[in-house]
Design an enzyme around this catalytic site. Structure first.
Site, mmCIF file in Angstrom:
data_model
loop_
_atom_site.group_PDB
_atom_site.id
_atom_site.type_symbol
_atom_site.label_atom_id
_atom_site.label_comp_id
_atom_site.label_asym_id
_atom_site.label_seq_id
_atom_site.Cartn_x
_atom_site.Cartn_y
_atom_site.Cartn_z
ATOM 1 N N PRO A 288 0.821 -1.209 0.000
ATOM 2 C CA PRO A 288 0.000 0.000 0.000
ATOM 3 C C PRO A 288 0.858 1.263 0.000
ATOM 4 C CG PRO A 288 0.111 -0.923 2.206
ATOM 5 C CD PRO A 288 0.902 -1.842 1.331
ATOM 6 N N CYS A 358 0.776 29.018 -15.132
ATOM 7 C CA CYS A 358 0.297 29.590 -16.389
ATOM 8 C C CYS A 358 -0.358 28.533 -17.252
ATOM 9 C CB CYS A 358 1.438 30.265 -17.128
ATOM 10 S SG CYS A 358 1.970 31.698 -16.229
HETATM 11 N N1 LLP Z 1 2.517 -1.606 -6.132
HETATM 12 C C1 LLP Z 1 2.650 -1.354 -7.441
HETATM 13 C C2 LLP Z 1 3.305 -2.336 -8.291
HETATM 14 C C3 LLP Z 1 2.169 -0.146 -7.982
HETATM 15 O O1 LLP Z 1 2.295 0.099 -9.283
HETATM 16 C C4 LLP Z 1 1.550 0.806 -7.131
HETATM 17 C C5 LLP Z 1 1.052 2.082 -7.646
HETATM 18 C C6 LLP Z 1 1.443 0.497 -5.758
HETATM 19 C C7 LLP Z 1 1.930 -0.723 -5.296
HETATM 20 C C8 LLP Z 1 0.831 1.443 -4.778
HETATM 21 O O2 LLP Z 1 -0.498 1.697 -5.048
HETATM 22 P P1 LLP Z 1 -1.366 2.574 -4.016
HETATM 23 O O3 LLP Z 1 -1.534 1.770 -2.752
HETATM 24 O O4 LLP Z 1 -0.626 3.839 -3.776
HETATM 25 O O5 LLP Z 1 -2.652 2.781 -4.730
HETATM 26 N N2 LLP Z 1 -0.203 8.735 -9.500
HETATM 27 C C9 LLP Z 1 -1.484 8.070 -9.349
HETATM 28 C C10 LLP Z 1 -1.321 6.715 -8.700
HETATM 29 C C11 LLP Z 1 -0.391 5.797 -9.462
HETATM 30 C C12 LLP Z 1 -0.226 4.467 -8.783
HETATM 31 C C13 LLP Z 1 0.818 3.658 -9.472
HETATM 32 N N3 LLP Z 1 1.124 2.413 -8.864
HETATM 33 C C14 LLP Z 1 -2.409 8.970 -8.545
HETATM 34 O O6 LLP Z 1 -2.000 10.037 -8.119
HETATM 35 O O7 LLP Z 1 -3.568 8.635 -8.361
#
Ligand code: LLP
Length: 435
Positions: A288, A358
């Protein structure tokens, strides 16, 4: 309830001004300047404890904080103290973890195009697991590991045919994704590992089905697919794979319309499938990011100009925007905010919070009702711990904000504000242009 289900940090309270971690946010804004990222340590440690408690009944669970969501040295220390390992996706993240004293065997290296130098760094520093994403990487990692006379412990990243968005998920045979092996390609890669890639030690499978997930069924389906696949592989190839990484993705509550499941509900969904499957899997990784760090973070902005469009909306501009929080302009992400120095008793109006960059699309919050704002007021935007600083840019050559950690009425800088000299520190003027 677990803390990913809160909009605000747990220590948020309104005294004369809004306070977090026992600190008056108006005083923080004056002391450190704005925009300012503020991280509440109690909320961060609290959600780590929520995760540990939720998965306590699940033997050999390994929490790997996805540090792409926010990777700084102090955050790494706290998260490690709470018993988490790390999912890292670049040499930069690995180096940050190493320099902040993290035990490198607790780091798992993810990514779909790891470079030779990143792989070398990871092997040299003793990273615990590589999640191998594709055929090219398997060959490259094997080659570099054999040059160094090392054996790399690996998981294979697969796309299990599940795709999640915030409020929905789909399960199909195949997913068009840049990440991981299609399930139909697994036998080929495992054959190669068995016959040729003697410096790779295959331990299990890895998948990540999406981010900001609200739908627990998608996790149950994912676990079932991974367990089945591991069983099938063990039988067919006479292996003893016993590790499974289910990725990250648990959602958070950006606005009152978001209803993410709790860490307990997530753990129950995972554990109940494992019980039904009678599996030999001994290690389960969960990665997470957002749900660990998002709620603990807020961003403070100072209000500046405003503009009333005749017969239209009123824009109020703040001193930050799309460079410190690209999520609204990239994903139409929605946020909740409060005015630090004006309580709800003030006369309210409906406004749109604009950034200072901008670009017309630089809108932080579309249509929010807040106490009437004037220049000098300070706005607190909630739930900005994840994917804000980590995705920040220097667009318009603006310095990235500072970040402070608050706890027990005390505040500490954990990331310094960039200076104008920082901004030009990588510039070079060729000799022929020098004066
Ligand atoms: N593991 C892997 C292989 C991942 O690609 C990701 C996130 C995570 C774990 C963690 O996921 P989380 O628990 O944070 O959802 N920039 C985007 C989110 C991109 C997530 C990419 N991978 C946003 O701001 O919503």
């Amino acid at each position: 309830m677990s803390l990913n289900q809160y909009i605000r940090p747990v220590t948020t309270e309104r005294k004369e001004n809004l306070n977090i971690g026992g600190c008056d946010l108006m005083e923080l804004a004056q002391k450190y300047g704005t925009p300012l990222y503020v991280i509440d340590e109690a909320t961060l440690r609290g959600i780590c404890i929520d995760y540990k408690t939720a998965f306590a009944g699940c033997a050999n669970i390994k929490m790997m904080y996805a540090c792409k969501s926010l990777c700084t040295s102090a955050i790494a220390r706290i998260v490690e103290e709470e018993g988490f390992g790390f999912d890292a996706v670049s040499g930069g993240e690995i180096y940050t973890l190493y320099k902040s004293g993290v035990e490198m065997s607790k780091v798992l290296f993810n990514g779909n195009n790891k470079s030779r130098s990143e792989i070398e760094l990871a092997l040299d520093l003793g990273v615990g697991r590589f999640s191998v994403d594709n055929f090219y990487e398997a060959e490259l990692l094997n080659k570099i590991a054999s040059e160094k006379n090392l054996k790399a412990d690996i998981l294979l990243r697969v796309t299990p045919g599940i795709e999640c968005h915030t409020h929905e998920y789909i399960q199909t045979g195949q997913i068009d994704s840049k990440f991981g092996f299609d399930l139909s390609q697994l036998d080929e890669i495992i054959g190669l590992i068995q016959k040729q890639y003697k410096n790779l030690n295959l331990k299990g499978l890895h998948a990540h089905i999406g981010s900001q997930i609200f739908e627990l069924q998608s996790y149950s389906d994912e676990v079932e697919i991974l367990v089945k696949e591991i069983k099938r592989i063990n039988e067919k190839f006479e292996l003893k794979l016993d590790e499974m990484n289910i990725g990250g993705g648990l959602g958070v509550k950006y606005t009152s319309f978001d209803n993410p499941p709790s860490t307990d509900e997530l753990a129950k969904a995972v554990v109940s499938v494992l019980k039904n499957c009678e599996t030999d899997i001994s290690t389960i990784y969960i990665e997470p990011g957002r749900s660990v760090i998002s709620t603990s973070g807020v961003t403070l902005y100072t209000v500046g100009s405003s503009k009333q469009v005749p017969n239209g909306r009123k824009y109020v501009a703040v001193d930050g925007g799309m460079a410190d929080n690209p999520r609204p302009s990239m994903y139409q992400a929605e946020y909740t905010a409060e005015v630090v120095n004006k309580s709800d008793d003030f006369k309210k109006e409906k406004i749109t919070i604009a950034g200072r960059y901008c670009e017309s699309g630089d809108i932080l919050i579309n249509e929010i009702e807040l106490p009437e704002l004037e220049a000098g007021d300070v706005l607190c935007v909630y739930n900005t711990g994840a994917y804000n600083y980590s995705m920040a840019s220097n667009y318009n050559r603006v310095e990235k904000p500072a970040m402070v950690l608050v706890n027990n009425s005390h505040s500490d800088i954990i990331v310094y504000r960039e200076t104008l000299d920082n901004l030009i520190s990588h510039d070079n003027i060729p000799d022929r242009l020098r004066r």
